[in-house]
Design a protein around this motif. Structure first.
Motif, PDB file in Angstrom:
ATOM      1  N   UNK A  47     -21.394  12.542  19.999  1.00  0.00           N
ATOM      2  CA  UNK A  47     -19.993  12.235  19.347  1.00  0.00           C
ATOM      3  C   UNK A  47     -18.791  12.211  20.410  1.00  0.00           C
ATOM      4  N   UNK A  48     -18.238  11.299  20.339  1.00  0.00           N
ATOM      5  CA  UNK A  48     -17.258  11.076  21.516  1.00  0.00           C
ATOM      6  C   UNK A  48     -15.653  10.637  20.861  1.00  0.00           C
ATOM      7  N   UNK A  49     -14.855  11.203  21.579  1.00  0.00           N
ATOM      8  CA  UNK A  49     -13.286  11.002  21.026  1.00  0.00           C
ATOM      9  C   UNK A  49     -12.504  10.937  22.019  1.00  0.00           C
ATOM     10  N   UNK A  50     -11.597  10.093  22.075  1.00  0.00           N
ATOM     11  CA  UNK A  50     -10.494   9.813  23.116  1.00  0.00           C
ATOM     12  C   UNK A  50      -9.412  10.715  22.715  1.00  0.00           C
ATOM     13  N   UNK A  51      -9.377  11.876  23.616  1.00  0.00           N
ATOM     14  CA  UNK A  51      -8.232  12.920  23.361  1.00  0.00           C
ATOM     15  C   UNK A  51      -6.775  12.234  23.258  1.00  0.00           C
ATOM     16  N   UNK A  52      -6.375  11.436  24.057  1.00  0.00           N
ATOM     17  CA  UNK A  52      -4.938  10.976  23.872  1.00  0.00           C
ATOM     18  C   UNK A  52      -4.838   9.533  23.647  1.00  0.00           C
ATOM     19  N   UNK A  53      -5.661   8.699  23.102  1.00  0.00           N
ATOM     20  CA  UNK A  53      -5.768   7.633  22.764  1.00  0.00           C
ATOM     21  C   UNK A  53      -7.204   6.873  22.977  1.00  0.00           C
ATOM     22  N   UNK A  65     -15.585  -3.007  22.858  1.00  0.00           N
ATOM     23  CA  UNK A  65     -14.830  -2.553  21.667  1.00  0.00           C
ATOM     24  C   UNK A  65     -13.552  -1.530  22.199  1.00  0.00           C
ATOM     25  N   UNK A  66     -12.705  -1.614  21.539  1.00  0.00           N
ATOM     26  CA  UNK A  66     -11.751  -0.607  21.596  1.00  0.00           C
ATOM     27  C   UNK A  66     -11.833   0.493  20.383  1.00  0.00           C
ATOM     28  N   UNK A  67     -11.884   1.829  20.482  1.00  0.00           N
ATOM     29  CA  UNK A  67     -12.126   2.846  19.566  1.00  0.00           C
ATOM     30  C   UNK A  67     -11.615   4.060  19.832  1.00  0.00           C
ATOM     31  N   UNK A  68     -11.454   4.859  18.910  1.00  0.00           N
ATOM     32  CA  UNK A  68     -10.783   6.299  19.176  1.00  0.00           C
ATOM     33  C   UNK A  68     -12.148   7.314  19.033  1.00  0.00           C
ATOM     34  N   UNK A  69     -13.174   7.169  18.359  1.00  0.00           N
ATOM     35  CA  UNK A  69     -14.199   8.021  18.228  1.00  0.00           C
ATOM     36  C   UNK A  69     -15.528   7.237  17.639  1.00  0.00           C
ATOM     37  N   UNK A 102     -23.396  14.921  12.775  1.00  0.00           N
ATOM     38  CA  UNK A 102     -22.141  14.450  13.627  1.00  0.00           C
ATOM     39  C   UNK A 102     -21.258  13.576  12.743  1.00  0.00           C
ATOM     40  N   UNK A 103     -21.991  13.023  11.666  1.00  0.00           N
ATOM     41  CA  UNK A 103     -20.995  12.073  10.897  1.00  0.00           C
ATOM     42  C   UNK A 103     -19.701  12.791  10.261  1.00  0.00           C
ATOM     43  N   UNK A 104     -19.852  14.185   9.838  1.00  0.00           N
ATOM     44  CA  UNK A 104     -18.436  14.575   9.147  1.00  0.00           C
ATOM     45  C   UNK A 104     -17.332  14.685  10.025  1.00  0.00           C
ATOM     46  N   UNK A 105     -17.737  14.363  11.488  1.00  0.00           N
ATOM     47  CA  UNK A 105     -16.792  14.514  12.821  1.00  0.00           C
ATOM     48  C   UNK A 105     -16.038  13.279  12.924  1.00  0.00           C
ATOM     49  N   UNK A 106     -16.571  12.229  11.907  1.00  0.00           N
ATOM     50  CA  UNK A 106     -15.897  11.041  12.154  1.00  0.00           C
ATOM     51  C   UNK A 106     -15.585  10.300  10.839  1.00  0.00           C
ATOM     52  N   UNK A 112     -21.789  -0.548  14.283  1.00  0.00           N
ATOM     53  CA  UNK A 112     -21.638  -1.652  15.263  1.00  0.00           C
ATOM     54  C   UNK A 112     -23.263  -1.341  15.984  1.00  0.00           C
ATOM     55  N   UNK A 113     -24.186  -2.087  15.877  1.00  0.00           N
ATOM     56  CA  UNK A 113     -25.627  -2.068  16.596  1.00  0.00           C
ATOM     57  C   UNK A 113     -25.754  -0.734  16.393  1.00  0.00           C
ATOM     58  N   UNK A 114     -25.937  -0.065  15.444  1.00  0.00           N
ATOM     59  CA  UNK A 114     -26.575   1.203  15.277  1.00  0.00           C
ATOM     60  C   UNK A 114     -25.523   2.392  15.682  1.00  0.00           C
ATOM     61  N   UNK A 115     -24.342   2.174  16.249  1.00  0.00           N
ATOM     62  CA  UNK A 115     -23.378   3.081  16.480  1.00  0.00           C
ATOM     63  C   UNK A 115     -22.273   3.241  15.537  1.00  0.00           C
ATOM     64  N   UNK A 116     -21.811   4.379  15.053  1.00  0.00           N
ATOM     65  CA  UNK A 116     -20.765   4.631  14.021  1.00  0.00           C
ATOM     66  C   UNK A 116     -19.264   4.624  14.907  1.00  0.00           C
ATOM     67  N   UNK A 117     -18.545   3.777  14.422  1.00  0.00           N
ATOM     68  CA  UNK A 117     -17.383   3.898  15.304  1.00  0.00           C
ATOM     69  C   UNK A 117     -16.098   3.997  14.270  1.00  0.00           C
TER      70      UNK A 117
END
Length: 263
Positions: A47-53, A65-69, A102-106, A112-117
Motif C-alpha cells: 500500500x502506497x500513500x503520498x504523505x503531503x501530496x 499516472x498521478x495519484x494519492x494512494x 489492504x483495500x480498506x485503506x484506500x 489500472x492494469x491490476x493496480x487499485x488507485x
C-alpha cells in the motif's frame, strides 16, 4: 528516447525528516522522501500513500499516472516519481493477510492494469508515523489495529500448506533447503509446489525467499548494523550482493532510504 516522468509536487514539509522504517513479524512500514524509483516489483502486496501530496506512478511501462494512494499486488512491476516528497509504503506478508486486506485503506478507487488507485483512508496514521519523533514506540500497536481491521474484510485465506512454508521462512529466512525438500514438507511434488506457491503468494518461491533475506538485512541495518555485517548475517555473499537485490526490489539504491535512517 527519454521518458518524461510525471508527478505533482507536494506541499513542502516545515522541516526535513530522515527516512523511517518499522519492521516486525508479518509487516513493514517505510516513510520518507523519495525521488525516482525505477521499474521494480515486490514479492508481497504493498500500500502506497503520498504523505503531503500526489506522486507519479507508472505500471508495467505504460503511461504515467498521478495519484494519492495505490494498492499494488505482489509481482506487479511499477515505477515511482515522487519528486523528493515523503511517501509511505506498507508491506504486508501473505501469512498475515492478502492483498484484499489492504483495500480498506484506500477509497474512491479505480483499477489500472491490476493496480487499485484512489485516495488514502490511512493517511493520518502514516503521516503521524513519519512526523512523530516517538512513533517507534507506538507503530507496532497501530499496525496491529490496521491489520486486524483489514484482515476481517479479506475475501480469501492462504492455502494452509503454503502458509506453513511461509511461517517457517519467517523463522528461518537463511534456510536454503532445496525446493524439493520444502515441497515434500508441504506434501507436494516440487512442480506442484512451485505452481501452488506462485498462485497463492504472487511470486515464485525462490524470489519470495530472497525477499525474506533482504527484509532481515534491512531490519539489521535499521537496528544499527553496518551494511556488510547485515548482508552477511542475512545470507548474502557480500555487500554488493545485498545492494544488487535491494535495487532490484525497490528500484533505487539502498543509500536513499537506509542512510540517515531514524530508529
Amino acid at each position: 528516447m527519454t521518458v518524461k516522468r510525471l508527478y505533482e509536487r507536494a506541499v513542502a514539509a516545515k522541516f526535513a525528516l530522515d527516512p523511517l522504517w518499522h519492521i516486525d513479524d508479518g509487516r513493514a512500514l517505510f516513510a520518507g522522501p523519495l525521488h525516482y524509483n525505477a521499474a521494480h516489483a515486490h514479492s508481497i502486496p504493498v500500500y502506497i500513500a503520498g504523505l503531503h501530496g500526489s506522486f507519479g506512478l507508472r505500471i508495467s511501462g505504460r503511461e504515467w499516472l498521478t495519484c494519492r494512494a495505490a494498492v499494488i499486488p505482489a509481482g506487479k512491476s511499477y515505477e515511482l516519481d515522487v519528486g523528493g516528497n515523503p511517501l509511505a509504503v506498507f508491506y504486508l506478508e501473505p501469512n498475515m493477510a492478502n492483498a484484499d486486506s489492504l483495500l480498506p485503506l484506500i477509497r474512491n478507487t479505480r483499477e489500472v492494469q491490476g493496480v487499485l488507485i484512489g485516495t488514502s483512508d490511512a493517511l493520518r496514521l502514516v503521516r503521524e508515523f513519519y512526523e512523530d519523533p516517538s512513533s517507534a514506540k507506538w507503530a507496532g500497536l497501530a499496525l496491529d489495529s490496521v491489520v486486524e481491521f483489514s484482515r476481517r474484510r479479506s475475501t480469501r485465506t492462504l492455502d494452509p500448506r503454503i502458509a506453513s512454508v511461509v511461517e517457517r521462512m519467517h523463522r528461518c529466512y537463511d534456510d536454503l533447503a532445496p525446493v524439493a525438500q520444502v515441497a515434500s514438507s508441504a506434501g507436494l511434488s516440487a512442480s506442484r509446489f512451485q505452481h501452488v506457491f506462485t498462485q497463492e503468494v504472487g511470486v515464485p518461491y525462490r524470489r519470495y525467499r530472497s525477499w525474506h533475506r533482504l527484509r532481515a538485512a534491512i531490519s539489521d541495518v535499521v537496528a544499527g548494523s553496518n551494511f556488510t555485517t547485515a548482508a552477511h548475517a542475512a545470507g548474502f555473499s557480500d555487500q554488493a550482493h545485498f545492494a544488487h537485490n535491494f535495487r532490484r526490489t525497490f528500484g533505487a539504491p539502498a543509500s536513499r532510504s537506509l542512510f540517515k535512517v531514524r530508529v
